[in-house]
Write an enzyme that holds these catalytic residues in place. Structure first.
Site, PDB file in Angstrom:
ATOM      1  N   ASP A 279       0.994  -0.926  -0.028  1.00 47.45           N
ATOM      2  CA  ASP A 279       0.190   0.085   0.277  1.00 47.45           C
ATOM      3  C   ASP A 279       0.604   1.257  -0.192  1.00 47.45           C
ATOM      4  OD1 ASP A 279      -3.049   0.502   1.849  1.00 47.45           O
ATOM      5  OD2 ASP A 279      -2.279   2.051   0.225  1.00 47.45           O
TER       6      ASP A 279
HETATM    7  C1  GLC Z   1      -4.328   4.723   0.030  1.00 47.87           C
HETATM    8  C2  GLC Z   1      -5.604   3.663   0.082  1.00 47.87           C
HETATM    9  C3  GLC Z   1      -4.709   2.137  -0.950  1.00 47.87           C
HETATM   10  C4  GLC Z   1      -4.813   2.793  -1.981  1.00 47.87           C
HETATM   11  C5  GLC Z   1      -4.078   3.412  -2.514  1.00 47.87           C
HETATM   12  C6  GLC Z   1      -3.249   4.306  -3.329  1.00 47.87           C
HETATM   13  O1  GLC Z   1      -3.168   4.912   0.881  1.00 47.87           O
HETATM   14  O2  GLC Z   1      -4.711   2.394   1.368  1.00 47.87           O
HETATM   15  O3  GLC Z   1      -6.546   1.749  -1.297  1.00 47.87           O
HETATM   16  O4  GLC Z   1      -4.984   2.336  -3.685  1.00 47.87           O
HETATM   17  O5  GLC Z   1      -2.666   4.326  -1.542  1.00 47.87           O
HETATM   18  O6  GLC Z   1      -4.454   5.402  -3.363  1.00 47.87           O
END
Ligand code: GLC
Length: 746
Positions: A279
């Site tokens: 993430d």
């Molecule tokens: C965010 C989220 C994730 C998302 C990623 C890219 O913090 O937790 O679900 O896909 O970053 O934006």
């Protein structure tokens, strides 16, 4: 000990869950091996690096040219995307294409209801269509990978990301998310309008303590296996092309370095060969977790755990090469990660067709897409209360007052997580009611409060004045979009601002007040529902929320939504969910706080499991939702009373539409294992549902096959088993309104 049981488990899993995940293509695997053998260590690290497209253009282009980037997220201009792709496939040494990603959670331009609202439809076809439209629009902008569906089961309405979930139930989440994966990926992932799905966040993120985002999660393996993991297994079997690891530490180990999750379960047990991305910054955050001493150790731990690609914090890019050179990380681990990344790119067809077609670019808002979004908003709306059948609005009315902070809130009605949604395209309730019915009846509008948190009561008077002139008041309340989604957690989940005071003032007019709640979570609004004459829960319904609600209010569409998550009376009851355990003292002879005698003695009232100031029941239970018609359920008929592994039971009911409207009903199947020698079991578990449509007076027989496999659970010896004994089976219109039957598993 565990490894012995895993053999048992593996056998069971292989037997019961085979299928689904695409088999590897030998030709592709040969191409992958050839490429891996040609890559330098730096180029392997480059493939494992995902960059945010928002970084300085020159920096990104140079990194691509030098083979230091495998994927770019958040770049959404087709020309820029194609130019960076050209650099990758023409100027980099090995000409490996990039994969461009974006969070396309519930629509790209045509915004569908938030996933919680789509789950409220209990209609997988709605979810599949929504994902298909999102894929068509996003791919026309050059995006070929989305970070969706979010399949974190959650029992936490305080958690902002409940909006992005399919609610509290494992089975409903699994059914809806498999449909979304199919919608995103289509039958052929290499088709230019297909985009790779991403099963996230692996795992347990929805169990964040106190519903506070990114918070610690403690989930015993039995609960993890039964509640939080099955949707991820379903995603594996459905062929989800990628996974994303979660931010949270699970039982003390951050998901980004959790070898038990990624190596033992995802790779060894489930045989998953898709690609795992971290993430945003979750690798780097293991330093903040106090789990790694520095970013270099974070890179080591994530690589060893099997995180293939590092999202934007560049920890892999800065440290992996050195970690391999010094012998801390085996280069074979990088080879494995790179294989997974290249396999994704081959499966997407990017080596053959790396570019977005600029001739057909930016193909958004097709009429059929808007119609699908409207239908999704209709089916995702739940009728909670309808005193004296005040809905649907009778054609005798001559005027309506459309009031409240969400009556005309184009940006808020599309909800959280829609980076590319355009409020200018939203059709709000005020717009739709004026357009649909303004020629027949007088439509008076006055927001009263200008946004959901507005505490300035001056506007309420104007709304009341407008209300007094109308036959019926339509009060659109709820939450702004910014109060929902990632890091938007609330300890008090009632109406913000002066919305309750506004409803009280509207009530004083003596006019019927219909309340429509547009929000990103279940809200504790029992008092407000009591005050209103009818209440619709519409969640954040997307671009076409207005026309959907206009049709429901006037009876052109009949609400059929069912709660995908329990609605608590008050936040103090949380966690409160339908598939809870019995306890040794289930709530009985409840004496509520105001009924306790003054000076009552310690032993003067009961000793069972409930809150003195809330009782034991929720405001509304999981699976609940009314209709404009009524449905009658017959008793359950079983074709036999004994079930064995080889001889399932067929359970049937006859459902009759006993009212005056053609309407849809979600017939729900639950089971209960009455006595289990190894672990206590939930009082109910959803095991099936069927959405049927009946004309007034029409009946339909609905049957469910009950199999031994449905009765299995994870016991304390880490086995997935069923145990002979007595079971109850329930079929009904919600988890609380059911017919019951008994059977025995032999
Ligand atoms: C965010 C989220 C994730 C998302 C990623 C890219 O913090 O937790 O679900 O896909 O970053 O934006």
């Amino acid at each position: 000990m565990k490894s012995i049981y895993r053999i048992v488990l593996l056998a069971v899993f292989t037997f019961s869950f085979t299928g689904g995940y695409p088999q590897q293509d030998p030709e592709t695997e040969k191409k992958i091996e050839t490429l891996v053998s040609q890559m330098t260590l730096a180029e392997k690290v480059g493939q494992m690096n995902q960059l945010n497209g928002g970084r300085p253009a020159g920096y990104v282009a140079e990194a691509v040219r030098n083979g230091q980037v495998g994927s770019i997220l958040n770049g959404t201009d087709v020309k820029t995307i194609n130019e960076l792709q050209r650099i990758a496939v023409e100027e980099s040494r090995l000409k490996i294409p990039l994969v461009f990603a974006r969070d396309v959670i519930h629509g790209y331009k045509t915004i569908f209801p938030i996933p919680l609202g789509q789950a409220a439809s209990w209609n997988p076809a709605i979810a599949e269509k929504g994902a298909q439209v999102a894929a068509q629009e996003a791919s026309s902008a050059g995006i070929r990978w989305t970070f969706a569906p979010m399949i974190d089961v959650t029992r936490e309405p305080r958690w902002g990301r409940i909006a992005e979930s399919c609610g509290e139930d494992t089975y409903l989440t699994s059914v809806m998310e498999v449909a979304m994966i199919k919608g995103f990926q289509g039958d052929n992932l290499s088709a230019p309008t297909s985009i790779a799905a991403c099963a996230k966040h692996f795992a347990g993120y929805g169990a964040a303590e106190a519903g506070k985002d990114y918070n610690t999660t403690w989930i015993p393996e039995q609960l993890l296996r039964e509640v939080y993991l099955p949707p991820f297994k379903a995603a594996t079997d459905a062929g989800a092309a990628t996974f994303m690891c979660a931010f949270n530490d699970l039982n003390g180990v951050p998901a980004s370095a959790n070898e038990f999750l990624i190596r033992d379960i995802l790779r060894d047990e489930w045989k998953y060969d898709g690609m795992m991305v971290s993430d945003w910054g979750s690798v780097k955050e293991m330093v903040m977790h106090g789990f790694c001493a520095d970013e270099k150790e974070a890179a080591e731990r994530a690589a060893k755990a099997g995180v293939d690609m590092d999202m934007d914090d560049q920890v892999y890019f800065h440290h992996l090469e050195q970690l391999v050179k010094e012998g801390t990380v085996d280069e074979k681990l990088l080879d494995e990660a790179v294989r997974n990344i290249l396999r994704l790119k081959f499966r997407l067809g990017l080596f053959e067709n790396p570019y977005a077609d600029e001739k057909t670019a930016n193909d958004f808002y097709r009429e059929s897409s808007l119609e699908a979004a409207k239908q999704a908003a209709i089916e995702g709306t739940i009728l909670l209360d309808n005193k004296n059948s005040v809905l649907p609005l009778q054609n005798t009315i001559t005027s309506v007052a459309v009031v409240g902070p969400l009556s005309h809130a184009p940006a808020d009605q599309i909800g959280t997580w829609c980076f590319d949604g355009e409020p200018a395209h939203s059709v709000t309730p005020a717009m739709a009611i004026q357009k649909e019915y303004g020629s027949k009846i007088k439509v008076l509008t006055e927001a009263g409060l200008t946004y959901s948190r507005d505490k300035n009561k001056e506007g309420i008077e104007k709304a009341v004045a407008v209300g007094k002139q109308a036959d019926v008041i339509l009060f659109f309340a709820g939450e702004e979009a910014i109060l929902s989604g990632e890091a938007r957690c609330r300890a008090d989940i009632g109406f913000p601002g002066a919305q309750t005071e506004m409803l009280e003032a509207l009530k004083q007019t003596g006019k019927p007040v219909v309340m429509i709640v547009m929000c990103g979570r279940p809200m504790t609004i029992g008092k407000e529902i009591e005050m209103a004459d009818a209440t619709l829960l519409a969640f954040h319904g997307g671009t076409m929320a207005g026309p959907a609600l206009a049709d429901i209010l006037i009876g052109k569409a009949v609400p059929s939504g069912k709660l995908p998550v329990t609605m608590p009376r008050m936040a103090g009851q949380i966690p409160i969910y339908y598939n809870h355990k019995s306890t040794g003292r289930p709530a009985s002879d409840i004496t509520l706080i105001d009924d306790i005698e003054i000076g009552a003695e310690q032993t003067s009232i009961g000793f069972t499991s409930y809150h003195l100031d809330a009782g034991d029941s929720p405001l509304y239970p999981f699976g609940y939702g009314l209709s404009y018609t009524t449905f009658e359920y017959s008793s359950i008929r079983l074709d036999k009373n004994e079930l064995t592994k080889d001889s399932p039971i067929m359970a049937s009911v006859t459902v009759k539409n006993t009212g005056n409207y053609k309407a849809a009903e979600v017939v729900q199947l639950y089971i209960r294992d009455l006595v289990s020698g190894s672990v206590t079991r939930p009082v109910k578990e959803l095991k099936g549902f069927r959405k049927i449509t009946l004309e007034p007076g029409e009946s339909e027989e609905v049957s469910f096959e009950i199999t031994e496999e449905m009765l299995r659970f994870w016991n304390t010896r880490n086995e997935w088993i069923s145990e002979p004994g007595d079971f109850h089976l329930f079929i009904g219109s919600s988890s609380a309104d059911v017919k019951q039957a008994h059977f025995v598993l032999k």
